[in-house]
Design an enzyme around this catalytic site. Structure first.
Site, PDB file in Angstrom:
ATOM      1  N   ILE A   1      -5.152  -2.514  21.425  1.00  0.00           N
ATOM      2  CA  ILE A   1      -3.970  -1.733  21.586  1.00  0.00           C
ATOM      3  C   ILE A   1      -5.157  -0.493  19.941  1.00  0.00           C
ATOM      4  CG2 ILE A   1      -2.126  -1.836  19.520  1.00  0.00           C
ATOM      5  CD1 ILE A   1      -1.272  -2.472  21.637  1.00  0.00           C
TER       6      ILE A   1
ATOM      7  N   ARG B   1      -7.685   6.447  13.888  1.00  0.00           N
ATOM      8  CA  ARG B   1      -5.983   6.252  14.622  1.00  0.00           C
ATOM      9  C   ARG B   1      -5.454   7.139  14.442  1.00  0.00           C
ATOM     10  NH1 ARG B   1      -4.488   0.818  11.663  1.00  0.00           N
ATOM     11  NH2 ARG B   1      -2.341   1.760  11.972  1.00  0.00           N
ATOM     12  N   PRO B   2      -5.752   7.725  15.897  1.00  0.00           N
ATOM     13  CA  PRO B   2      -5.001   9.647  15.807  1.00  0.00           C
ATOM     14  C   PRO B   2      -3.569   9.387  15.767  1.00  0.00           C
ATOM     15  CG  PRO B   2      -5.658   8.113  18.231  1.00  0.00           C
ATOM     16  CD  PRO B   2      -6.124   7.110  17.156  1.00  0.00           C
ATOM     17  N   ILE B   3      -3.804  10.821  15.097  1.00  0.00           N
ATOM     18  CA  ILE B   3      -2.635  10.286  14.949  1.00  0.00           C
ATOM     19  C   ILE B   3      -1.462  12.330  15.999  1.00  0.00           C
ATOM     20  CG2 ILE B   3      -2.389  10.383  12.683  1.00  0.00           C
ATOM     21  CD1 ILE B   3      -2.397  13.161  11.926  1.00  0.00           C
ATOM     22  N   ASP B   4      -1.943  12.366  17.350  1.00  0.00           N
ATOM     23  CA  ASP B   4      -1.768  13.753  18.060  1.00  0.00           C
ATOM     24  C   ASP B   4      -0.168  13.158  18.735  1.00  0.00           C
ATOM     25  OD1 ASP B   4      -3.095  11.040  18.898  1.00  0.00           O
ATOM     26  OD2 ASP B   4      -3.146  12.070  21.396  1.00  0.00           O
ATOM     27  N   LEU B   5      -0.026  12.024  18.669  1.00  0.00           N
ATOM     28  CA  LEU B   5       1.624  11.769  19.570  1.00  0.00           C
ATOM     29  C   LEU B   5       2.325  12.191  17.951  1.00  0.00           C
ATOM     30  CD1 LEU B   5       0.654   8.556  21.257  1.00  0.00           C
ATOM     31  CD2 LEU B   5       0.862  10.778  22.022  1.00  0.00           C
TER      32      LEU B   5
ATOM     33  N   CYS C   1      -9.861   4.079   9.566  1.00  0.00           N
ATOM     34  CA  CYS C   1      -9.557   2.597   8.921  1.00  0.00           C
ATOM     35  C   CYS C   1     -10.007   1.568   9.061  1.00  0.00           C
ATOM     36  CB  CYS C   1      -8.128   2.178   9.061  1.00  0.00           C
ATOM     37  SG  CYS C   1      -7.080   1.768  10.315  1.00  0.00           S
TER      38      CYS C   1
ATOM     39  N   ARG D   1      -2.452  -6.425   1.013  1.00  0.00           N
ATOM     40  CA  ARG D   1      -1.057  -4.869   1.373  1.00  0.00           C
ATOM     41  C   ARG D   1      -0.278  -5.824   2.417  1.00  0.00           C
ATOM     42  NH1 ARG D   1      -4.146  -2.565   5.577  1.00  0.00           N
ATOM     43  NH2 ARG D   1      -2.620  -1.034   6.083  1.00  0.00           N
TER      44      ARG D   1
ATOM     45  N   ASP E   1      -0.336  -7.434  16.256  1.00  0.00           N
ATOM     46  CA  ASP E   1      -1.435  -7.983  14.125  1.00  0.00           C
ATOM     47  C   ASP E   1      -0.601  -9.469  14.271  1.00  0.00           C
ATOM     48  OD1 ASP E   1      -1.021  -5.285  13.813  1.00  0.00           O
ATOM     49  OD2 ASP E   1       0.953  -5.318  12.863  1.00  0.00           O
TER      50      ASP E   1
ATOM     51  N   LYS F   1       6.190  -5.558   6.152  1.00  0.00           N
ATOM     52  CA  LYS F   1       5.834  -5.073   5.596  1.00  0.00           C
ATOM     53  C   LYS F   1       6.365  -3.336   6.650  1.00  0.00           C
ATOM     54  CE  LYS F   1       1.380  -4.047   6.374  1.00  0.00           C
ATOM     55  NZ  LYS F   1       1.149  -2.742   6.996  1.00  0.00           N
ATOM     56  N   ASN F   2       6.300  -3.845   7.815  1.00  0.00           N
ATOM     57  CA  ASN F   2       6.032  -2.713   9.028  1.00  0.00           C
ATOM     58  C   ASN F   2       7.705  -2.057   9.497  1.00  0.00           C
ATOM     59  OD1 ASN F   2       3.549  -2.456   8.469  1.00  0.00           O
ATOM     60  ND2 ASN F   2       3.716  -3.423  11.199  1.00  0.00           N
TER      61      ASN F   2
ATOM     62  N   ARG G   1      -3.474   4.820   5.185  1.00  0.00           N
ATOM     63  CA  ARG G   1      -2.864   5.936   6.725  1.00  0.00           C
ATOM     64  C   ARG G   1      -1.898   5.658   7.130  1.00  0.00           C
ATOM     65  NH1 ARG G   1      -1.679   5.533  11.428  1.00  0.00           N
ATOM     66  NH2 ARG G   1      -2.717   6.734  12.551  1.00  0.00           N
TER      67      ARG G   1
HETATM   68  C1  UD1 Z   1       1.882   0.146  13.856  1.00  0.00           C
HETATM   69  C2  UD1 Z   1       2.580  -0.655  12.396  1.00  0.00           C
HETATM   70  C3  UD1 Z   1       0.564  -2.032  13.017  1.00  0.00           C
HETATM   71  C4  UD1 Z   1       0.841  -2.614  14.191  1.00  0.00           C
HETATM   72  C5  UD1 Z   1       0.931  -1.273  14.989  1.00  0.00           C
HETATM   73  C6  UD1 Z   1       0.686  -1.762  16.642  1.00  0.00           C
HETATM   74  C7  UD1 Z   1       3.076  -0.162  10.712  1.00  0.00           C
HETATM   75  C8  UD1 Z   1       2.710   0.531   9.260  1.00  0.00           C
HETATM   76  N1  UD1 Z   1       2.467  -0.517  10.712  1.00  0.00           N
HETATM   77  O1  UD1 Z   1       0.690   1.030  13.602  1.00  0.00           O
HETATM   78  O2  UD1 Z   1       1.535  -2.631  11.954  1.00  0.00           O
HETATM   79  O3  UD1 Z   1      -0.164  -2.896  14.216  1.00  0.00           O
HETATM   80  O4  UD1 Z   1       2.546  -0.327  14.600  1.00  0.00           O
HETATM   81  O5  UD1 Z   1       1.895  -2.728  16.863  1.00  0.00           O
HETATM   82  O6  UD1 Z   1       4.176  -0.101  10.779  1.00  0.00           O
HETATM   83  N2  UD1 Z   1      -2.068   6.389  19.188  1.00  0.00           N
HETATM   84  C9  UD1 Z   1      -3.083   7.433  19.533  1.00  0.00           C
HETATM   85  N3  UD1 Z   1      -2.810   8.626  19.168  1.00  0.00           N
HETATM   86  C10 UD1 Z   1      -1.391   8.322  17.450  1.00  0.00           C
HETATM   87  C11 UD1 Z   1      -0.650   7.236  17.332  1.00  0.00           C
HETATM   88  C12 UD1 Z   1      -1.501   5.923  18.773  1.00  0.00           C
HETATM   89  O7  UD1 Z   1      -3.764   7.529  20.655  1.00  0.00           O
HETATM   90  O8  UD1 Z   1      -0.763   9.941  17.756  1.00  0.00           O
HETATM   91  C13 UD1 Z   1      -2.665   4.772  19.541  1.00  0.00           C
HETATM   92  C14 UD1 Z   1      -3.538   4.337  18.863  1.00  0.00           C
HETATM   93  O9  UD1 Z   1      -4.516   4.881  18.407  1.00  0.00           O
HETATM   94  C15 UD1 Z   1      -3.579   2.798  19.088  1.00  0.00           C
HETATM   95  C16 UD1 Z   1      -1.675   2.979  19.564  1.00  0.00           C
HETATM   96  O10 UD1 Z   1      -1.591   4.236  20.278  1.00  0.00           O
HETATM   97  O11 UD1 Z   1      -4.577   2.645  19.846  1.00  0.00           O
HETATM   98  C17 UD1 Z   1      -0.810   1.891  19.293  1.00  0.00           C
HETATM   99  O12 UD1 Z   1      -0.290   2.643  17.758  1.00  0.00           O
HETATM  100  P1  UD1 Z   1       0.877   2.901  17.598  1.00  0.00           P
HETATM  101  O13 UD1 Z   1       1.665   2.409  17.533  1.00  0.00           O
HETATM  102  O14 UD1 Z   1       1.113   4.844  16.725  1.00  0.00           O
HETATM  103  O15 UD1 Z   1       0.767   2.147  15.524  1.00  0.00           O
HETATM  104  P2  UD1 Z   1       1.049   2.449  14.479  1.00  0.00           P
HETATM  105  O16 UD1 Z   1       2.031   2.991  14.202  1.00  0.00           O
HETATM  106  O17 UD1 Z   1      -0.450   2.946  13.987  1.00  0.00           O
END
Ligand code: UD1
Length: 422
Positions: free
Chosen positions: A326, A121-125, A116, A396, A304, A22-23, A92
């Site tokens: 995480i 689930r921030p997207i700042d990065l 979610c 999903r 996961d 899936k990922n 998301r």
């Molecule tokens: C992906 C996987 C998910 C898995 C996760 C961690 C997909 C579709 N999903 O999710 O199954 O559980 O990796 O291995 O591939 N964070 C920030 N800012 C950001 C982005 C992330 O602070 O802009 C934080 C998140 O809140 C979290 C951590 O970084 O605490 C890891 O998140 P991330 O690696 O981004 O996970 P996803 O890509 O959402």
């Protein structure tokens, strides 16, 4: 509504081929937007998340065809640059379309993905990575308005986010010049994405390490690619055998992707043998508790896999400590496991599982994807019948959880039933 009915308390024996990841499939489908040729993807699992991703591609103006596990995407025509709110809300991780749409069209409009079931689930990065390549991003009424002709640049992630790394890679492939992503996520799915981009003629190196270098701006042609197998689905099935006892084999999988999970199962008393494309597990009637399990970015123990391994250890002798590092809300399966007789205490990001002698079948409800799979695993270890609802979460990420567990010898059926939720 659909439910799984599980007759637990019986040991397993069987073998199962693991579905595509899936990922991997979600970012790879998003990457097809960058190609003006035809992309043929094999081993695409049948998941509702994949259906939503295909709907987004269709909305953007791609021609999309699915035959069995093969998906064909033709993104040759000029594309739209927006993803409507309802499609963003479904999933998301649709935010991974931001980089490729912006890269291809010079403009993108998506709604801001909210929290979610795993918490905020921030997207700042993601956004700061795209800004490093020259994107101008505004947030207006919950919509993200992005535009700019992207140019290569240096991106340093403050933590190795999987999604931000993928978004940055996809934008950088379209950006003219060299991009370096430092502190990139090292997950195998990032390597899969790189391999797919190479098939299309992109110049990307370093995936699997912390530094990824992309020479962008090349026109991408079409290509044919087979997706990697899903290491979390494999971890689920290994945990199922560990929970129920018996013997099982998962095939089509790279054992190295699962070494932290198999190490825990071996420490718990299972015999695990890893071959080239298969892992065999033999589980005793009683597991023992293991040293603390701390979730971490790859190659650490995957967040996961936390829930399914926890389910397997509910009957282990002794206490096992979990630290979830995480995501904030990733113990929602605990209350449901307690309904089956598990003894688990949660304090913040730590959960302590005190092994019990017996679990009992119960009516339980999945509240998130992996938590739902964990309840199925626990159901196999429980005496009597477990009825699992909330299957929309499970669908999903698992294309045929009940069929696959049956292949491992489990007694589990999907049926339609009115469940009393009170
Ligand atoms: C992906 C996987 C998910 C898995 C996760 C961690 C997909 C579709 N999903 O999710 O199954 O559980 O990796 O291995 O591939 N964070 C920030 N800012 C950001 C982005 C992330 O602070 O802009 C934080 C998140 O809140 C979290 C951590 O970084 O605490 C890891 O998140 P991330 O690696 O981004 O996970 P996803 O890509 O959402």
């Amino acid at each position: 509504m659909s439910v799984f009915k599980i007759q637990g308390g019986q040991s397993l024996s069987g073998s199962v081929q693991v579905q595509g990841a899936k990922n991997s499939v979600l970012p790879i489908l998003a990457a097809t937007v960058l190609s003006t040729g035809v992309c043929v993807l094999h081993n695409c699992p049948r998941l509702t998340d994949v259906d939503h991703t295909l709907e987004i591609l269709w909305h953007l103006g791609c021609k999309v065809k699915r035959e069995g596990n093969t998906v064909t995407v033709d993104a040759a025509a000029p594309l739209n640059w927006d993803v409507p709110d309802p499609l963003m809300r479904e999933m998301r991780s649709s935010v991974v379309f931001l980089g490729p749409i912006l890269g291809r069209m010079g403009r993108a409009e998506l709604s801001y993905p909210g929290g979610c079931e795993l918490g905020p689930r921030p997207i700042d990065l993601h956004l700061s990575a795209l800004r490093s390549l020259g994107a101008k991003i505004e947030e207006r009424s919950g919509r993200l308005l992005c535009e700019g002709k992207l140019a290569g640049g240096d991106i340093t992630l403050s933590l190795p986010s999987v999604g931000a790394t993928e978004n940055a890679m996809l934008a950088a492939v379209a950006a003219q010049g060299v991009t370096t992503i430092t502190n990139a996520a090292r997950e195998p799915e990032i390597v899969d994405l790189q391999n797919f981009l190479l098939t299309l003629g992109a110049d990307v190196r370093g995936a699997g390490s912390s530094v990824i270098v992309i020479r962008g701006g090349k026109a991408l042609h079409g290509g044919e690619y087979t997706l990697m197998a899903d290491r979390i689905v494999a971890a689920t099935y290994l945990s199922a055998v560990a929970a129920a006892g018996g013997e099982g084999q998962v095939t089509g999988i790279d054992w190295q992707h699962l070494s932290t999970v198999t190490a825990v199962l071996a420490e718990a008393g299972c015999r695990v043998e890893s071959g080239e494309r298969a892992i065999t597990i033999s589980a005793p009637a009683h597991l023992r508790a293991v040293r603390p399990i701390r979730t971490a970015p790859y190659p650490g123990f995957p967040t996961d896999a936390q829930a399914v391994v926890m389910a397997a250890l509910c009957k282990a002798e002794g206490a096992t400590v979990f630290a979830e590092n995480i995501f904030d809300s990733r113990y929602r399966h605990v209350d449901e496991l307690a309904r089956m007789g598990a003894d688990i205490r949660v304090e913040g990001k730590v959960a302590v599982v005190y092994g019990v002698d017996r679990l009992f079948g119960a009516r339980v409800r999945a509240t998130d994807l992996r938590g739902g799979a964990a309840l199925a695993v626990a159901g196999l270890a429980a005496e009597g019948e477990t009825v699992l609802s909330g299957l929309e979460h499970v669908f999903r990420g698992y294309s045929d959880l009940s069929g696959d567990l049956r292949a491992l010898g489990a007694k589990i059926e999907q049926t339609e039933e009115i469940v009393n939720e009170s």
